[in-house]
Scaffold this motif. Structure first.
Motif, mmCIF file in Angstrom:
data_model
loop_
_atom_site.group_PDB
_atom_site.id
_atom_site.type_symbol
_atom_site.label_atom_id
_atom_site.label_comp_id
_atom_site.label_asym_id
_atom_site.label_seq_id
_atom_site.Cartn_x
_atom_site.Cartn_y
_atom_site.Cartn_z
ATOM 1 N N LEU A 159 -0.667 -15.841 73.903
ATOM 2 C CA LEU A 159 -1.921 -15.098 73.951
ATOM 3 C C LEU A 159 -2.438 -15.027 75.397
ATOM 4 N N LEU A 160 -3.401 -14.154 75.628
ATOM 5 C CA LEU A 160 -3.973 -14.012 76.968
ATOM 6 C C LEU A 160 -4.592 -15.306 77.490
ATOM 7 N N ASN A 161 -5.072 -16.157 76.583
ATOM 8 C CA ASN A 161 -5.689 -17.417 77.016
ATOM 9 C C ASN A 161 -4.658 -18.526 77.257
ATOM 10 N N GLY A 162 -3.365 -18.191 77.119
ATOM 11 C CA GLY A 162 -2.301 -19.159 77.372
ATOM 12 C C GLY A 162 -1.817 -19.901 76.144
ATOM 13 N N THR A 163 -2.470 -19.711 75.014
ATOM 14 C CA THR A 163 -2.074 -20.379 73.776
ATOM 15 C C THR A 163 -0.824 -19.718 73.205
ATOM 16 N N TRP A 164 0.116 -20.543 72.779
ATOM 17 C CA TRP A 164 1.320 -20.032 72.124
ATOM 18 C C TRP A 164 1.098 -20.011 70.621
ATOM 19 N N ILE A 165 1.550 -18.938 69.978
ATOM 20 C CA ILE A 165 1.475 -18.867 68.516
ATOM 21 C C ILE A 165 2.864 -18.563 67.954
ATOM 22 N N ARG A 166 3.036 -18.958 66.713
ATOM 23 C CA ARG A 166 4.306 -18.776 66.016
ATOM 24 C C ARG A 166 4.062 -17.856 64.837
ATOM 25 N N THR A 167 4.844 -16.797 64.722
ATOM 26 C CA THR A 167 4.753 -15.881 63.595
ATOM 27 C C THR A 167 6.091 -15.902 62.871
ATOM 28 N N ARG A 168 6.036 -16.121 61.558
ATOM 29 C CA ARG A 168 7.261 -16.261 60.783
ATOM 30 C C ARG A 168 7.295 -15.245 59.659
ATOM 31 N N THR A 169 8.448 -14.633 59.486
ATOM 32 C CA THR A 169 8.691 -13.768 58.341
ATOM 33 C C THR A 169 9.916 -14.310 57.617
ATOM 34 N N ALA A 170 9.975 -14.125 56.330
ATOM 35 C CA ALA A 170 11.107 -14.640 55.559
ATOM 36 C C ALA A 170 11.467 -13.687 54.437
ATOM 37 N N GLN A 171 12.748 -13.645 54.146
ATOM 38 C CA GLN A 171 13.248 -12.861 53.032
ATOM 39 C C GLN A 171 14.137 -13.764 52.190
ATOM 40 N N GLY A 172 13.979 -13.666 50.876
ATOM 41 C CA GLY A 172 14.837 -14.397 49.955
ATOM 42 C C GLY A 172 15.800 -13.438 49.291
ATOM 43 N N PHE A 173 17.034 -13.889 49.062
ATOM 44 C CA PHE A 173 18.057 -13.046 48.456
ATOM 45 C C PHE A 173 18.648 -13.741 47.242
ATOM 46 N N ASP A 174 19.032 -12.968 46.257
ATOM 47 C CA ASP A 174 19.663 -13.499 45.065
ATOM 48 C C ASP A 174 21.097 -13.884 45.427
ATOM 49 N N ALA A 175 21.393 -15.159 45.399
ATOM 50 C CA ALA A 175 22.726 -15.623 45.758
ATOM 51 C C ALA A 175 23.595 -15.854 44.525
ATOM 52 N N PHE A 176 23.037 -15.675 43.330
ATOM 53 C CA PHE A 176 23.786 -15.973 42.113
ATOM 54 C C PHE A 176 24.170 -14.721 41.325
ATOM 55 N N GLY A 177 23.221 -13.842 41.068
ATOM 56 C CA GLY A 177 23.497 -12.696 40.212
ATOM 57 C C GLY A 177 23.742 -11.425 40.986
ATOM 58 N N ASN A 178 22.683 -10.765 41.402
ATOM 59 C CA ASN A 178 22.758 -9.501 42.117
ATOM 60 C C ASN A 178 22.827 -9.809 43.612
ATOM 61 N N VAL A 179 23.985 -10.254 44.048
ATOM 62 C CA VAL A 179 24.164 -10.827 45.380
ATOM 63 C C VAL A 179 23.696 -9.877 46.484
ATOM 64 N N GLY A 180 22.875 -10.438 47.378
ATOM 65 C CA GLY A 180 22.416 -9.688 48.526
ATOM 66 C C GLY A 180 21.133 -8.906 48.301
ATOM 67 N N GLN A 181 20.721 -8.747 47.047
ATOM 68 C CA GLN A 181 19.519 -7.995 46.766
ATOM 69 C C GLN A 181 18.290 -8.848 47.074
ATOM 70 N N ASN A 182 17.299 -8.230 47.665
ATOM 71 C CA ASN A 182 16.036 -8.921 47.958
ATOM 72 C C ASN A 182 15.501 -9.476 46.653
ATOM 73 N N SER A 183 15.116 -10.748 46.655
ATOM 74 C CA SER A 183 14.677 -11.389 45.415
ATOM 75 C C SER A 183 13.388 -10.798 44.863
ATOM 76 N N LYS A 184 12.616 -10.058 45.651
ATOM 77 C CA LYS A 184 11.375 -9.443 45.173
ATOM 78 C C LYS A 184 11.645 -8.111 44.472
ATOM 79 N N GLN A 185 12.848 -7.542 44.598
ATOM 80 C CA GLN A 185 13.141 -6.241 44.017
ATOM 81 C C GLN A 185 13.706 -6.323 42.607
ATOM 82 N N GLN A 186 13.867 -7.517 42.065
ATOM 83 C CA GLN A 186 14.495 -7.645 40.754
ATOM 84 C C GLN A 186 13.491 -7.516 39.634
#
Length: 142
Positions: free
Chosen positions: A115-142
């Motif tokens: 930030l402009l005041n010198g503070t560091w921030i961490r921003t995280r994004t995450a995606q989950g995938f179905d590893a068992f059934g519909n492989v590779g599909q975003n877990s929120k789309q099922q």
């Protein structure tokens, strides 16, 4: 989040459980298991996450972001179907159910910004995938 899902009797964070932005803590035991003089691989680490998954972390961007991925190993997939599920499809032979590749279960990108005041921030994004059934599909789309 739901109060029933809050860890223990008190949430982790400054919010009120079931109301706003508290979290559960997950950790992977990552250690440098490979070492390379290749400058493209600087900062890469990997290691197990529990007994069934493996994690990889690498620096991306302008050395200000981390890509963290969790993969279910082919051995754990074969074990899970053969032993835990009890070979429900009848295709497992001597513990081999035909899984030949690891499967992506989660991918996270964490970016560090200043930030402009010198503070560091961490921003995280995450995606989950179905590893068992519909492989590779975003877990929120099922």
């Amino acid at each position: 989040q739901e109060a029933a899902k809050c860890p223990g009797s008190a949430p982790v964070g400054n919010g009120t459980c079931g109301t706003n932005g508290n979290m559960k803590i997950f950790q992977a035991d990552q250690r440098v298991t490979t070492c390379s003089t290749n400058p493209e691989l600087k900062g890469d680490i990997e290691g197990p996450y529990g007994s069934m998954a493996y994690t990889y972390t690498e620096l991306v961007g302008k050395d200000n972001s981390l890509l963290y991925q969790v993969w279910l190993t082919k051995d754990s997939l074969n074990f899970y179907e053969a032993v835990i599920l009890g070979n429900p499809y009848g295709r497992c032979v001597d513990g081999d159910c035909g899984y030949t590749e690891d499967r992506l279960m989660q991918s996270q990108l964490t970016t560090l910004t200043k930030l402009l005041n010198g503070t560091w921030i961490r921003t995280r994004t995450a995606q989950g995938f179905d590893a068992f059934g519909n492989v590779g599909q975003n877990s929120k789309q099922q």
